[in-house]
Design a protein around this motif. Structure first.
Motif, PDB file in Angstrom:
ATOM      1  N   CYS A 137      11.920  41.088  32.662  1.00 38.41           N
ATOM      2  CA  CYS A 137      12.482  42.281  33.302  1.00 38.41           C
ATOM      3  C   CYS A 137      11.739  43.541  32.868  1.00 38.41           C
ATOM      4  O   CYS A 137      11.462  44.425  33.689  1.00 38.41           O
ATOM      5  CB  CYS A 137      13.972  42.396  32.970  1.00 38.41           C
ATOM      6  SG  CYS A 137      14.988  41.048  33.613  1.00 38.41           S
ATOM      7  N   SER A 331      14.099  35.458  33.401  1.00 34.00           N
ATOM      8  CA  SER A 331      14.345  36.817  33.891  1.00 34.00           C
ATOM      9  C   SER A 331      15.570  36.858  34.800  1.00 34.00           C
ATOM     10  O   SER A 331      16.044  35.822  35.271  1.00 34.00           O
ATOM     11  CB  SER A 331      13.121  37.328  34.662  1.00 34.00           C
ATOM     12  OG  SER A 331      11.968  37.284  33.860  1.00 34.00           O
ATOM     13  N   CYS A 335      14.106  39.719  39.188  1.00 33.89           N
ATOM     14  CA  CYS A 335      12.755  39.797  38.616  1.00 33.89           C
ATOM     15  C   CYS A 335      11.997  38.477  38.644  1.00 33.89           C
ATOM     16  O   CYS A 335      10.797  38.463  38.403  1.00 33.89           O
ATOM     17  CB  CYS A 335      12.831  40.299  37.169  1.00 33.89           C
ATOM     18  SG  CYS A 335      13.259  42.056  37.034  1.00 33.89           S
TER      19      CYS A 335
END
Length: 390
Positions: A137, A331, A335
């Motif tokens: 992220c 993630s 993302c």
């Protein structure tokens, strides 16, 4: 200041009291403070984070106003799930306020300090699970910043907010927008900065500083996150002391060889855990090993040879680099990238040697006593299978 920002700015001149009610202090610095506020009379009772600065009368007053307006303008032009959002700005008597969301529960600095004292119980495991998910992220957030031609210039754990299990870049007080048609480098003094996390080139007033300086700073953060994932409790504080004892400073930019030795140390921990039959509880160390590997590519003292944010995103989504795939897979949903074939137009910056070809220290403690390489380039020759600058 752009027209859009003017539309978001309110001026309160005649009011006897601040139109915003302060609920609690969130943080403070030499420039002012950040608190949680609610606008008086708002039926929704929605809460915001407010950065407030007292505008003192004098020759620097207008300069301070323009700097705050520039900060608000930068935040306003950004729209990403891992970057704070501007709600508006206002002035009341001598106060300038920037209203933002979300209101953080904590920041990464405090979070890492808490992990440092935790054991391997359920609470510690949940915290380490978050560290795994935030790596991709933060890479995506930084890549977006750089795509928008914004240099943050002050990335550090305390400038990464945490709210409901998500991370957000904050504090764009010394950030800069790179004008179209110009290079991303700038000359001259760096301005206010946190010395511990700045890139080597940022310590030289006559050096050019581009977006590569942000990569270095985030690499410092990743190395601390990897330390929390791989090392035993107390490792992050031990790493801080290790840097200071070796060179007299904790600044990463002034501890190049110490950083190499610490990565070598983390590999020692990882090797002991992974080489035997891995246990399910060791997943943090197994997947967390990607962080010091990423940090090694991000902390190259030579900014020209340092990996870029776009190359980092390609690195974690290339199928053949399976050991980086855990970063992408962990993630948040927004993302994660669907792994595809390698983009021939974006050659990978570097590839590490296969595990069987890598040398590991006999023990993690031995790694802290034996210099792994005389310089960064020697370490690259030792650890990397290929590198785009060779």
């Amino acid at each position: 200041m752009s027209g859009a920002i003017k539309d978001l700015h309110e001026v309160f001149i005649l009011e006897d009291e601040d139109p915003y009610q302060s609920l609690r202090l969130l943080g403070h610095g030499g420039w002012g403070s950040v608190d949680e506020v609610m606008k008086k009379g708002d039926p929704t009772k929605e809460c915001y984070a407010r950065k407030q600065v007292i505008l003192r009368w004098g020759p620097q007053r207008q300069e301070m106003i323009e700097q705050l307006r520039e900060e608000a303008r930068i935040i306003h032009r950004l729209c990403h799930r891992h970057i704070i959002k501007l709600i508006g700005t206002y002035t009341w008597t001598t106060l300038f306020g920037i209203i933002m969301v979300p209101v953080a529960e904590t920041d990464l600095q405090q979070f890492l300090s808490q992990i440092d004292s935790m054991g391997n119980g359920e609470q510690g495991d949940q915290a380490r699970e978050h560290l795994l998910s935030w790596t991709g992220c933060l890479l995506q957030g930084l890549d977006y910043l750089h795509e928008m031609r914004v240099k943050h210039r002050d990335i550090k754990p305390s400038n990464i907010l945490i709210k409901e299990g998500a991370v957000y870049f904050t504090d764009f007080g010394i950030s800069k927008i790179v004008p179209e048609g110009l290079t991303t480098g700038t000359n001259g003094p760096f301005g206010p900065m946190t010395r511990a996390y700045v890139a080597p080139e940022a310590l030289k007033d006559d050096a050019r500083r581009g977006r590569a300086a942000d990569i270095f700073s985030l690499g410092c953060v990743f190395l601390e996150m990897g330390t929390a994932l791989i090392g035993p409790p107390g490792s992050r504080e031990r790493f801080r002391r290790f840097r200071e004892e070796k060179t007299g400073t904790v600044a990463y930019a002034e501890n190049t060889l110490v950083i190499l030795q610490w990565i070598w140390h983390l590999w020692g921990h990882w090797f002991v855990i992974v080489k035997p039959t891995p246990r399910p509880k060791d997943r943090f160390a197994r997947h967390g090993a990607a962080l010091p590997d990423l940090a090694f590519l991000m902390l190259d003292p030579n900014p020209d040879h340092r990996i870029t944010s776009r190359q980092l995103v390609a690195l974690i989504s290339t199928p053949k680099l399976y050991y980086f795939g855990s970063v992408n897979a962990a993630s948040c949903n927004g993302c994660q990238i669907s792994p595809g074939s390698e983009d021939n137009n974006l050659p990978l910056h570097s590839e590490f040697k296969e595990v069987n070809d890598l040398e590991y220290p006999k023990t993690a403690e031995q790694a802290l006593k034996v210099l792994v390489a005389p310089d960064w380039d020697a370490a690259k020759r030792k650890w990397l299978q290929c590198h785009m600058w060779w």
